[in-house]
Scaffold this active site. Structure first.
Site, PDB file in Angstrom:
ATOM      1  NE  ARG A 232      -3.509   0.073   2.704  1.00 28.59           N
ATOM      2  CZ  ARG A 232      -4.247  -0.208   3.779  1.00 28.59           C
ATOM      3  NH1 ARG A 232      -4.146   0.548   4.857  1.00 28.59           N
ATOM      4  NH2 ARG A 232      -5.060  -1.242   3.762  1.00 28.59           N
TER       5      ARG A 232
ATOM      6  CG  HIS B  23       5.065  -0.303   3.995  1.00 29.08           C
ATOM      7  ND1 HIS B  23       3.967  -0.079   4.779  1.00 29.08           N
ATOM      8  CD2 HIS B  23       4.698   0.048   2.728  1.00 29.08           C
ATOM      9  CE1 HIS B  23       2.972   0.382   4.033  1.00 29.08           C
ATOM     10  NE2 HIS B  23       3.386   0.478   2.773  1.00 29.08           N
ATOM     11  N   GLY B  24       7.527  -1.678   7.317  1.00 37.75           N
ATOM     12  CA  GLY B  24       8.442  -2.539   8.049  1.00 37.75           C
ATOM     13  C   GLY B  24       7.896  -3.936   8.203  1.00 37.75           C
TER      14      GLY B  24
ATOM     15  CB  CYS C 130       4.908  -1.924  11.118  1.00 43.58           C
ATOM     16  SG  CYS C 130       3.388  -0.975  11.012  1.00 43.58           S
TER      17      CYS C 130
END
Length: 525
Positions: free
Chosen positions: A298, A357-358, A400
């Site tokens: 996303r 993102h993670g 994250c």
């Protein structure tokens, strides 16, 4: 057919060794030579000038083969060539009969290598001076490395795994925090059966080192983490700002430990912790890596708001801001290498902000490949960038660290379809710096998601920028500011009242980080 397959595998194996040979620097080859000095004769090793020569010696001694390349994996792991390991096909050359990969490089040899990596050029000069009455001047020439000095001390019977006292005394005078590492090694060796201490008398009887040490190479993709209950990587960071600032900070990860011996806090006569100097010609560089558009994940709506806030605040604090957008995993690491290549001599510190993102393994590039936190920070170690020696290296990570949500203590009130908060989930078990003077300010604790509002930015970064503008002019140190960020973010929730977030600073800082209050007003939101 079988013969052709064997020839193909042999050719592939030799190509892999050639790739390693071409990737290693001369200094790294000598590091490997030192690490192998218990496995091969010093006479043979004295003629080695390339990785290819070393590999041939290891193959001749059946220590490296197409059936078992675990020693190569171990060596590359010790010298921290993680990206090279990932680019190889080592899994094709590992035992397939269920055999575990035993540690072949002794903990003693690894200790000496670790010490050499932590010693700066001036410390080496001081060590040579202290050895003037012990070793000949010829052996203490300017170009003699610390690893070569260790070998000379071993030849003179001044050093071995049971005789560390001489080295410990020298290191204690040069760098007391490293001396504690030797003490730690002795303790670990005793507890694992390496030493037998006679009751009450204190006599020490050496026990020969065997290759039955605990497994250190559990996988090809996670070489630095321990995921077993009761075992924690000894390089863990102190977690939570309370350790230094005196403020309270939530401590969540039950597998984390505080290793005070890795911290050498400089204190004044009245017991106050000293501050890092912030009197340079410039504050330093601030690198912002902002990933928004991914291959299939996303789009990170609202991350541009975070980037703008960070730019404004760090320019206000006196930093020269560098920005990189939509970086692949390779580009992230290259940006860090480029940052390390800059001259930081006149700078007070360095800052790196990563917005992405993670996943459990680390930060995600826009190519959706992982960059571990250890890889992220290892390019800025004092060994890789001498001009950052003893200067704070500050990382602010918005990503994250898992997919779990931290629930609130009361039931939801609004329906989920009214919720516009988005998770960045896509924790780093290996987010562990190995050097002093690091800070990693994480947006969330391990295993949990962190949140981003498309119209406002992320909870963590916006709170960070807001509190820097509010508290820097008041003279607050960075850990106190991060404790306030912890407090503010912990009180936030989504419209349903379900999602919660708890940031987590991790650090090996040895002094307080206090930014000089800017003379201009803080930037507008």
């Amino acid at each position: 057919m079988t013969s052709n397959t064997e020839k193909e595998m042999e050719l592939k194996f030799q190509r892999m060794l050639f790739k390693v040979q071409e990737s290693l620097t001369g200094d790294e080859v000598q590091d490997l030579v030192f690490l192998c000095s218990d496995l091969l004769s010093l006479k043979d090793l004295s003629t080695v000038t390339s990785a290819g020569q070393l590999f041939t010696l290891l193959e001749n001694r059946a220590l490296l083969s197409i059936e078992d390349a675990s020693l190569l994996l171990e060596l590359l792991s010790i010298i921290k060539r993680k990206s090279l390991i990932r680019s190889l096909t080592l899994d094709e050359f590992m035992p397939t009969d269920g055999t575990t990969y035993s540690q072949q490089i002794s903990p003693y040899r690894q200790l000496l290598y670790e010490l050499s990596e932590s010693i700066c050029e001036q410390d080496l000069k001081n060590i040579k001076f202290l050895l003037l009455k012990t070793l000949s001047r010829k052996k203490l020439e300017r170009d003699t490395t610390l690893l070569q000095l260790f070998l000379e001390m071993e030849k003179e019977d001044l050093l071995d795994e049971n005789k560390l006292e001489n080295l410990q005394k020298i290191i204690a005078e040069i760098n007391p925090s490293l001396e504690k590492r030797i003490t730690q090694y002795k303790t670990e060796r005793y507890e694992s059966g390496g030493m037998l201490i006679a009751q009450e008398i204190g006599d020490i009887t050496p026990v020969p080192y065997t290759h039955t040490s605990p497994q250190v190479l559990t996988s090809l993709t996670s070489l630095t983490s321990v995921d077993v209950e009761g075992e924690v990587d000894r390089l863990s960071l102190t977690e939570g700002a309370a350790a230094i600032s005196g403020d309270q900070s939530q401590h969540v990860d039950s597998h984390s430990v505080i290793e005070n011996e890795n911290l050498d806090l400089t204190v004044t006569e009245n017991g106050d912790i000293q501050q890092y100097e912030m009197k340079g010609d410039r504050r330093g560089f601030c690198l912002i890596i902002n990933n928004c558009n991914f291959k299939s994940l996303r789009r990170r709506e609202g991350t541009d708001i975070d980037e703008g806030s960070l730019k404004g605040v760090f320019k206000w604090l006196g930093f020269e801001v560098l920005t990189k957008q939509d970086c692949s995993s390779h580009q992230i690491l290259q940006a860090l290498r480029d940052l390390a290549a800059r001259d930081h001599t006149r700078a007070d510190c360095v800052v790196c902000c990563v917005l992405s993102h993670g996943r459990a393994e680390g930060i995600v590039g826009v190519d959706e490949k992982i960059v571990t936190y250890r890889e992220l920070i290892e390019n800025l170690t004092s060994n890789q960038c001498r001009s950052l020696f003893k200067k704070p290296k500050l990382f602010f990570i918005q990503a994250c660290r898992g997919t779990d949500n931290q629930p609130a203590a009361f039931p939801p009130i609004f329906s989920k379809d009214e919720d516009t908060t988005v998770s960045d989930a896509a924790v780093p078990r290996d987010s562990i710096p190995e050097r002093a003077d690091y800070l990693l300010a994480m947006s969330t604790v391990p295993h949990y998601a962190s949140y981003r509002e498309p119209e406002k930015g992320t909870w963590f970064i916006q709170s960070l920028c807001r509190n820097l503008k509010l508290l820097v002019p008041r003279g607050s140190d960075l850990l106190t500011i991060l404790t306030k960020v912890n407090s503010d973010v912990s009180k936030k929730t989504d419209k349903s009242g379900v999602k919660k977030q708890m940031p987590q600073p991790e650090f090996t800082l040895t002094k307080r980080v206090v930014f000089p209050p800017p003379k201009t007003p803080p930037p507008l939101p």
